[in-house]
Design a protein around this motif. Sequence first.
Motif, PDB file in Angstrom:
ATOM      1  N   ALA A  52       1.086  -1.914  -0.242  1.00 56.60           N
ATOM      2  CA  ALA A  52       0.183  -0.263   0.387  1.00 56.60           C
ATOM      3  C   ALA A  52       0.599   0.943  -0.014  1.00 56.60           C
ATOM      4  CB  ALA A  52      -1.415  -0.287   1.569  1.00 56.60           C
ATOM      5  N   LEU A  53       2.403   1.153   1.009  1.00 53.19           N
ATOM      6  CA  LEU A  53       2.933   2.705   0.706  1.00 53.19           C
ATOM      7  C   LEU A  53       3.629   3.160  -0.774  1.00 53.19           C
ATOM      8  CD1 LEU A  53       5.394   1.696   3.945  1.00 53.19           C
ATOM      9  CD2 LEU A  53       3.612   3.626   3.411  1.00 53.19           C
ATOM     10  N   ARG A  54       3.477   1.576  -1.306  1.00 55.77           N
ATOM     11  CA  ARG A  54       4.399   1.750  -3.454  1.00 55.77           C
ATOM     12  C   ARG A  54       3.014   2.109  -3.547  1.00 55.77           C
ATOM     13  NH1 ARG A  54       8.313  -3.105  -2.701  1.00 55.77           N
ATOM     14  NH2 ARG A  54       9.930  -2.284  -1.951  1.00 55.77           N
ATOM     15  N   ARG A  98       2.563  18.782  -8.393  1.00 57.49           N
ATOM     16  CA  ARG A  98       4.099  19.326  -8.379  1.00 57.49           C
ATOM     17  C   ARG A  98       5.261  18.778  -7.190  1.00 57.49           C
ATOM     18  NH1 ARG A  98       4.333  24.513  -5.259  1.00 57.49           N
ATOM     19  NH2 ARG A  98       2.303  24.312  -4.849  1.00 57.49           N
ATOM     20  N   ARG A  99       4.242  17.579  -6.660  1.00 56.06           N
ATOM     21  CA  ARG A  99       5.046  17.016  -5.745  1.00 56.06           C
ATOM     22  C   ARG A  99       6.317  16.681  -6.379  1.00 56.06           C
ATOM     23  NH1 ARG A  99       6.261  13.500  -1.591  1.00 56.06           N
ATOM     24  NH2 ARG A  99       7.482  12.272  -2.833  1.00 56.06           N
ATOM     25  N   ASP A 100       6.379  15.542  -7.028  1.00 60.10           N
ATOM     26  CA  ASP A 100       7.650  14.766  -7.127  1.00 60.10           C
ATOM     27  C   ASP A 100       8.841  15.716  -7.372  1.00 60.10           C
ATOM     28  OD1 ASP A 100       6.208  12.907  -6.358  1.00 60.10           O
ATOM     29  OD2 ASP A 100       6.258  11.539  -8.142  1.00 60.10           O
ATOM     30  N   ALA A 250       9.493  12.664  16.457  1.00 58.11           N
ATOM     31  CA  ALA A 250       9.739  11.115  15.990  1.00 58.11           C
ATOM     32  C   ALA A 250      10.989  11.163  16.389  1.00 58.11           C
ATOM     33  CB  ALA A 250       9.351  10.929  14.107  1.00 58.11           C
ATOM     34  N   THR A 251      11.970  11.590  15.602  1.00 54.53           N
ATOM     35  CA  THR A 251      13.349  11.731  16.780  1.00 54.53           C
ATOM     36  C   THR A 251      13.924  11.442  17.808  1.00 54.53           C
ATOM     37  OG1 THR A 251      13.724  13.004  14.220  1.00 54.53           O
ATOM     38  CG2 THR A 251      15.613  12.340  16.442  1.00 54.53           C
ATOM     39  N   THR A 252      12.803  12.535  18.346  1.00 55.32           N
ATOM     40  CA  THR A 252      12.749  12.506  20.260  1.00 55.32           C
ATOM     41  C   THR A 252      12.260  11.394  20.541  1.00 55.32           C
ATOM     42  OG1 THR A 252      12.467  14.717  20.428  1.00 55.32           O
ATOM     43  CG2 THR A 252      11.783  13.508  22.416  1.00 55.32           C
ATOM     44  N   GLY A 353       8.100   3.769  -0.508  1.00 57.60           N
ATOM     45  CA  GLY A 353       7.582   4.457  -1.500  1.00 57.60           C
ATOM     46  C   GLY A 353       8.044   6.054  -1.680  1.00 57.60           C
ATOM     47  N   SER A 354       6.819   6.882  -2.442  1.00 59.43           N
ATOM     48  CA  SER A 354       7.488   7.692  -2.890  1.00 59.43           C
ATOM     49  C   SER A 354       7.528   9.089  -1.467  1.00 59.43           C
ATOM     50  CB  SER A 354       6.861   8.636  -4.157  1.00 59.43           C
ATOM     51  OG  SER A 354       5.705   8.776  -3.430  1.00 59.43           O
ATOM     52  N   HIS A 355       6.432   8.906  -0.729  1.00 60.09           N
ATOM     53  CA  HIS A 355       6.692   9.966   0.125  1.00 60.09           C
ATOM     54  C   HIS A 355       7.734   9.446   1.501  1.00 60.09           C
ATOM     55  CE1 HIS A 355       3.333  11.445  -0.832  1.00 60.09           C
ATOM     56  NE2 HIS A 355       3.128  11.403  -1.438  1.00 60.09           N
TER      57      HIS A 355
HETATM   58  C1  HEM Z   1      13.499   8.728  13.727  1.00 56.59           C
HETATM   59  C2  HEM Z   1      13.376  10.097  12.847  1.00 56.59           C
HETATM   60  C3  HEM Z   1      12.251   9.506  11.637  1.00 56.59           C
HETATM   61  C4  HEM Z   1      10.746   8.854  12.060  1.00 56.59           C
HETATM   62  C5  HEM Z   1      10.895   7.994  12.609  1.00 56.59           C
HETATM   63  C6  HEM Z   1      10.262   9.602  10.708  1.00 56.59           C
HETATM   64  C7  HEM Z   1       9.145   9.051  10.118  1.00 56.59           C
HETATM   65  C8  HEM Z   1       8.269   9.045   9.105  1.00 56.59           C
HETATM   66  C9  HEM Z   1       7.731   8.641   8.053  1.00 56.59           C
HETATM   67  C10 HEM Z   1       6.979   7.590   8.521  1.00 56.59           C
HETATM   68  C11 HEM Z   1       7.280   9.692   6.479  1.00 56.59           C
HETATM   69  C12 HEM Z   1       6.274   8.993   5.959  1.00 56.59           C
HETATM   70  C13 HEM Z   1       4.606   9.515   5.956  1.00 56.59           C
HETATM   71  C14 HEM Z   1       3.836   8.925   5.116  1.00 56.59           C
HETATM   72  O1  HEM Z   1       3.960   8.128   3.854  1.00 56.59           O
HETATM   73  O2  HEM Z   1       2.750   9.221   4.771  1.00 56.59           O
HETATM   74  C15 HEM Z   1       8.310  10.530   6.987  1.00 56.59           C
HETATM   75  C16 HEM Z   1       7.697  11.515   5.970  1.00 56.59           C
HETATM   76  C17 HEM Z   1       8.445  12.672   6.189  1.00 56.59           C
HETATM   77  N1  HEM Z   1       9.439  12.966   7.010  1.00 56.59           N
HETATM   78 FE1  HEM Z   1      10.152  12.020   8.146  1.00 56.59          FE
HETATM   79  N2  HEM Z   1      10.819  10.354  10.186  1.00 56.59           N
HETATM   80  C18 HEM Z   1      11.416  11.228  11.375  1.00 56.59           C
HETATM   81  C19 HEM Z   1      12.347  12.455  10.915  1.00 56.59           C
HETATM   82  C20 HEM Z   1      11.887  13.458   9.861  1.00 56.59           C
HETATM   83  C21 HEM Z   1      13.110  14.192  10.220  1.00 56.59           C
HETATM   84  C22 HEM Z   1      14.045  14.487  11.367  1.00 56.59           C
HETATM   85  C23 HEM Z   1      12.710  15.547   9.390  1.00 56.59           C
HETATM   86  C24 HEM Z   1      13.241  16.714   8.361  1.00 56.59           C
HETATM   87  C25 HEM Z   1      14.450  16.614   8.741  1.00 56.59           C
HETATM   88  C26 HEM Z   1      11.511  14.552   8.697  1.00 56.59           C
HETATM   89  C27 HEM Z   1      10.769  14.952   7.798  1.00 56.59           C
HETATM   90  C28 HEM Z   1       9.716  14.450   7.052  1.00 56.59           C
HETATM   91  C29 HEM Z   1       9.274  15.030   5.817  1.00 56.59           C
HETATM   92  C30 HEM Z   1       9.371  16.327   5.109  1.00 56.59           C
HETATM   93  C31 HEM Z   1       8.233  13.920   5.668  1.00 56.59           C
HETATM   94  C32 HEM Z   1       7.202  13.632   3.972  1.00 56.59           C
HETATM   95  C33 HEM Z   1       7.397  13.469   3.099  1.00 56.59           C
HETATM   96  C34 HEM Z   1       7.142  13.050   1.898  1.00 56.59           C
HETATM   97  O3  HEM Z   1       5.577  12.932   1.964  1.00 56.59           O
HETATM   98  O4  HEM Z   1       7.582  13.414   1.135  1.00 56.59           O
HETATM   99  N3  HEM Z   1      10.961  13.440   9.432  1.00 56.59           N
HETATM  100  N4  HEM Z   1       8.757  10.528   8.068  1.00 56.59           N
END
Ligand code: HEM
Length: 417
Positions: A52-54, A98-100, A250-252, A353-355
């Motif tokens: 589903a993610l892909r 335009r997201r990609d 998430a990082t915390t 996948g792409s996100h």
């Molecule tokens: C351990 C730390 C992190 C975890 C577990 C995590 C997890 C995730 C996950 C699961 C997604 C996918 C969301 C989806 O498919 O709906 C995501 C997307 C994203 N994350 Fe993280 N994240 C972390 C750290 C970070 C950090 C440090 C940043 C900032 C630089 C960040 C920025 C983003 C952004 C902007 C997206 C959206 C990407 C897109 O939709 O193209 N994340 N993250």
Amino acid sequence: VSSSSDTFELLDPQVLADPYAVYDALRDRSPVYEMPDIGFFVVTRYDGVLRALRDREAFAIDVGEPDLPGFLRTPEARLVLEERDIELASPLRTDPSRRDALRTLVDGSIADHERDAEPHVRAIVRDLLRGLDGRDTCDFVSELCGPLPMMVMADRLGLPLEDLPMLDHAAQAWVRLICYGMSPEHELEVATRRRELRHYLAEQLEERRRSPRGDLLSDLAGLAACGAPSDGDAWRLAIVEELLVGGNDATTDALASGMLLLLRDPRLLDQLRADASRIGAFVDETLRLESPVAGVLRRTTRDTELLGEKIPKDRLVHLRMAAANRDPRVFEDPHRLDLERPNAGAHLAFGGGSHRCVGESLARLQLRVLFEEVVARWRGFELAVPERELCYLPSFTQRGLRELPLRLRPRQSTDQG
Ligand code: HEM
């Protein structure tokens, strides 16, 4: 696969605190499970989650939420966020046309500014650890892994460190905006802080446009519009804000979970001390075992099928990475932390996948550096309360310890970094 008539209490606070037995049962008995209380389908098997993610055609990221101001009940609070220049949802998530192209540009900018990140991250980590010198106790969450991600991201973007307290304050509002049930005063406060953050970031962006400084923010200020309807800054600001704030919790949470795993097993600490090159594997196992983003939401764009289950069009589907990451079909002896696991990196904690997460390598860097420093420098630290007293945030998607009180014994090392 036929769905079972069993019900699974995924929202029960006790299950949220320790959900893994329920995930095991769901995976075996009902891997695409329709939650009776809220009508989501929850997917718990690795192959189903990954598929589903892909497949973003059938499982769209745009879940059809009302825009965020509509989320607030108080008219005054809505008004604050309805200013013309405040675009709340990041185009990385919402604008398929335009997201990609944008994502490729953002990935490129981040990669450029990651190359020299390690010494900066290490200096920030050492500073935070040094702040605890001479202390007998600390809360690892609020004093270390809470502040670290925002400090790192502000540093990467090129924001002045003296602005951190304000940024931190505003970031908390950003996160709370996606909680229901706030009082009207609280809603107004949250909306106001969020607007302040936008205005602050707009000024910073404008300054970089006038005189670029070679930081990540200067790169983002020059980011091509990629077909944006107007060349205004609202969409750029939404991206900057998501980078600054989006990955912090998430990082915390990952840092705190890693520390708890370390506290539970003194042999693990010895192993990492003896060979620090295994800290990368430890980080992956932490992310696999305690995935900080427990799941992500998608909407079906048509009648579809997953693992043999039919899912009608326009239904919400929760892809539960935290369950997929302990799927015994993929990870042998899945509940065990195993530094030798051959496919440890195959976990889905960063999505797929792409996100897939933009901040993955920056998050991994922070995890690795913090644990390298703790393992090398700290001696004789332990949990200051019985483990059963630790609490997780009462959240369906976020796996985060509220606090992690530690007792710190005097360090034997004389190295002050
Ligand atoms: C351990 C730390 C992190 C975890 C577990 C995590 C997890 C995730 C996950 C699961 C997604 C996918 C969301 C989806 O498919 O709906 C995501 C997307 C994203 N994350 Fe993280 N994240 C972390 C750290 C970070 C950090 C440090 C940043 C900032 C630089 C960040 C920025 C983003 C952004 C902007 C997206 C959206 C990407 C897109 O939709 O193209 N994340 N993250």
